[in-house]
Each structure stands twice: as structure tokens, then as C-alpha cells.
Design a protein around this motif. Structure first.
Motif, PDB file in Angstrom:
ATOM      1  N   ARG A 161       7.390   6.705 -21.176  1.00 18.79           N
ATOM      2  CA  ARG A 161       8.020   7.909 -21.709  1.00 18.79           C
ATOM      3  C   ARG A 161       9.441   8.067 -21.188  1.00 18.79           C
ATOM      4  NH1 ARG A 161       6.757  11.871 -24.803  1.00 18.79           N
ATOM      5  NH2 ARG A 161       7.866  13.832 -24.663  1.00 18.79           N
ATOM      6  N   PHE A 186       4.541  -2.847 -29.360  1.00 15.95           N
ATOM      7  CA  PHE A 186       3.440  -1.918 -29.649  1.00 15.95           C
ATOM      8  C   PHE A 186       2.175  -2.298 -28.892  1.00 15.95           C
ATOM      9  CE2 PHE A 186      -0.130  -0.412 -32.241  1.00 15.95           C
ATOM     10  CZ  PHE A 186       0.196   0.940 -32.357  1.00 15.95           C
ATOM     11  N   GLY A 189       8.023   1.268 -29.942  1.00 14.02           N
ATOM     12  CA  GLY A 189       6.757   0.742 -30.421  1.00 14.02           C
ATOM     13  C   GLY A 189       6.176   1.481 -31.601  1.00 14.02           C
ATOM     14  N   THR A 190       5.887   2.776 -31.412  1.00 12.53           N
ATOM     15  CA  THR A 190       5.173   3.521 -32.446  1.00 12.53           C
ATOM     16  C   THR A 190       6.006   3.741 -33.699  1.00 12.53           C
ATOM     17  OG1 THR A 190       3.977   4.660 -30.678  1.00 12.53           O
ATOM     18  CG2 THR A 190       3.836   5.604 -32.887  1.00 12.53           C
ATOM     19  N   ALA A 191       7.304   4.017 -33.534  1.00  9.78           N
ATOM     20  CA  ALA A 191       8.159   4.234 -34.710  1.00  9.78           C
ATOM     21  C   ALA A 191       8.217   2.998 -35.594  1.00  9.78           C
ATOM     22  CB  ALA A 191       9.564   4.639 -34.278  1.00  9.78           C
ATOM     23  N   ARG A 202       5.005   0.427 -24.714  1.00 11.88           N
ATOM     24  CA  ARG A 202       4.726   1.550 -25.615  1.00 11.88           C
ATOM     25  C   ARG A 202       4.365   2.827 -24.850  1.00 11.88           C
ATOM     26  NH1 ARG A 202      -0.087   3.143 -28.431  1.00 11.88           N
ATOM     27  NH2 ARG A 202      -1.145   1.352 -27.521  1.00 11.88           N
ATOM     28  N   THR A 203       3.867   2.699 -23.636  1.00 10.82           N
ATOM     29  CA  THR A 203       3.433   3.876 -22.866  1.00 10.82           C
ATOM     30  C   THR A 203       4.561   4.489 -22.047  1.00 10.82           C
ATOM     31  OG1 THR A 203       2.751   2.555 -20.947  1.00 10.82           O
ATOM     32  CG2 THR A 203       1.134   2.880 -22.711  1.00 10.82           C
ATOM     33  N   ARG A 242       7.590   4.780 -26.731  1.00  7.07           N
ATOM     34  CA  ARG A 242       6.976   5.202 -27.986  1.00  7.07           C
ATOM     35  C   ARG A 242       7.948   5.072 -29.153  1.00  7.07           C
ATOM     36  NH1 ARG A 242       4.111  10.845 -25.984  1.00  7.07           N
ATOM     37  NH2 ARG A 242       2.618   9.906 -24.524  1.00  7.07           N
ATOM     38  N   THR A 243       9.208   5.333 -28.900  1.00  2.91           N
ATOM     39  CA  THR A 243      10.196   5.210 -29.969  1.00  2.91           C
ATOM     40  C   THR A 243      10.307   3.772 -30.446  1.00  2.91           C
ATOM     41  OG1 THR A 243      11.467   7.080 -29.088  1.00  2.91           O
ATOM     42  CG2 THR A 243      12.602   5.594 -30.598  1.00  2.91           C
ATOM     43  N   LEU A 274       5.782   1.309 -36.621  1.00  4.04           N
ATOM     44  CA  LEU A 274       4.716   1.386 -37.617  1.00  4.04           C
ATOM     45  C   LEU A 274       5.216   1.942 -38.948  1.00  4.04           C
ATOM     46  CD1 LEU A 274       1.738   2.744 -35.473  1.00  4.04           C
ATOM     47  CD2 LEU A 274       1.786   0.573 -36.710  1.00  4.04           C
TER      48      LEU A 274
END
Length: 226
Positions: free
Chosen positions: A210, A202, A96-98, A207-208, A93-94, A100
Motif C-alpha cells: 500500500r 498481480f 497490479g489490480t488496475a 500487489r499487497t 494495488r495500482t 485487470l
């Protein structure tokens, strides 16, 4: 077959194994493509920065050095923040999502001009390089955990070849764009390309993630009864 031919075949085989390992997995392929895109975009921008500062706007070399130093500080801070962020919201998530929120900062760099636009461009450069510093730590950590010891050298060699090639080709493209079209177009091309660097990760299973691959599995494995 001579000994020289044997070595050539052996090297070709090892290169093939490295390429298959990197591109044969959706996780590693996404990490590789993302890293290539960010290196290419960054190289396009960086190649044009001295031209923009000195020739286009008549800014001092000290201003250029300060701009680059801002990016260097952001790289360091991003690398330092990578592990805490990964433990907080997850490794995948760090990365991929970050992206954005941070990677599109590269779109502010082509707005560079004299004050206050210089400050705005520097802020975008800081955000982008901060994310790049995080990716440098987490991307390497993930791909190392996804690779068995026997293939780790070949995997790293494949990544090094791809990333170095991206830097070289980005510089060449930047020079051609600056010469044939304009410096501003080169900056916009670099900024747009760099802003998309988070997308391969992403849109992938990375991205999944953890935790680091293998850690959660080891935690769930029951200990043998003595």
C-alpha cells in the motif's frame, strides 16, 4: 593478469550483482518481468501499425500520427495520475489490480479497421497506454525504494538492458510474423502478450504494497526520547 583483464572481471562481477539483486527478490523480479512483457508486446504492435494503416487499409499518415498521439497523451495522463491513484488505493494495488481493467485494452488494437473499428482500437490503445504511463512512474519508484544506494546503478542498468532488449526482440518478432504469416496475426500476438503484462505483479507480493517500502516502517519506529 593485465589491467584490461581486471576491468573485464570487475564488469562481469557488477553485472552479476545487478542480475542477482533484480531476480533474487520476488518484488523486483515481478516488476522486471512485467516491464519486459509490456515492452515486448508494445513493440510487436507498434512495429506493425504503419503497415496496417498505410498498406492494409490505405489510411493516411495523419491517421497513423493521430493514433500514436492518442497513445502519447494516454502515457502522459497515466503518469500524471499515478501518484494520486497510489495514495488512494496503494502503490502495489495500482500496478497490479488496475491492470485487470486497463491492460486488456491491448486486445482491442488488433480489431483496427476503418471507422468505427478505428475508434474502438484507439480506445483500447488509450486504455493500455494509460496503464503503461502509470506503471512507468510507480514501477520505477518502487524498485528505487527497494534498492540500496550501492546497488542502484547496477539495478537500473539491468532494467535498461532488459527493457531495451524487449523492444528490439519485439520488433524483430513482429517483422517475422508479418512477413511469414500475416499482419493481423502479428497484431494479435502483440495484443495478447501485452494484455498479460499485469499478471507477474498481480500474482506477486507487490500487489499487497500500500505504501512505498520503508515508509510504514519508519512511521512505526518510535522517536528517541530527548
Amino acid at each position: 593478469m593485465s589491467s584490461g583483464e581486471t576491468k573485464t572481471v570487475s564488469l562481469r562481477t557488477q553485472i552479476g550483482e545487478g542480475l542477482r539483486h533484480v531476480f533474487g527478490s520476488r518484488h523486483r523480479r515481478a516488476l522486471a518481468i512485467s516491464a519486459v512483457v509490456v515492452n515486448f508486446g508494445t513493440s510487436v504492435i507498434s512495429t506493425m501499425l504503419p503497415v496496417v494503416f498505410v498498406r492494409e487499409f490505405g489510411l493516411s499518415s495523419a491517421a497513423l500520427g493521430l493514433f500514436w498521439a492518442t497513445g502519447g497523451a494516454a502515457l502522459l495522463l497515466g503518469a500524471r495520475s499515478a501518484r494520486p491513484m497510489a495514495h488512494w488505493i496503494g502503490y502495489g494495488r495500482t500496478i497490479g489490480t488496475a491492470g485487470l481493467f486497463l491492460t486488456p485494452g491491448s486486445l482491442l488494437v488488433p480489431l483496427i479497421d476503418r471507422w468505427p473499428w478505428l475508434f474502438l482500437a484507439g480506445t483500447g490503445w488509450f486504455l493500455f497506454m494509460f496503464k503503461m504511463g502509470m506503471d512507468n512512474v510507480l514501477g520505477v519508484t518502487l524498485r528505487q525504494h527497494m534498492t540500496p544506494d550501492s546497488l542502484r546503478g547496477r539495478m537500473n542498468a539491468t532494467f535498461s538492458f532488459l527493457l531495451t532488449g524487449a523492444l528490439a526482440s519485439g520488433a524483430a518478432v513482429s517483422g517475422l510474423l508479418g512477413e511469414l504469416i500475416s499482419v493481423q496475426v502479428a497484431l494479435w500476438v502483440g495484443g495478447i502478450i501485452a494484455s498479460t503484462a499485469f499478471l507477474p505483479v498481480f500474482l506477486s507480493p507487490v500487489r499487497t504494497l500500500r505504501e512505498l517500502p520503508g515508509i510504514s516502517a519508519r512511521r512505526k519506529t518510535p522517536k528517541p526520547v530527548s
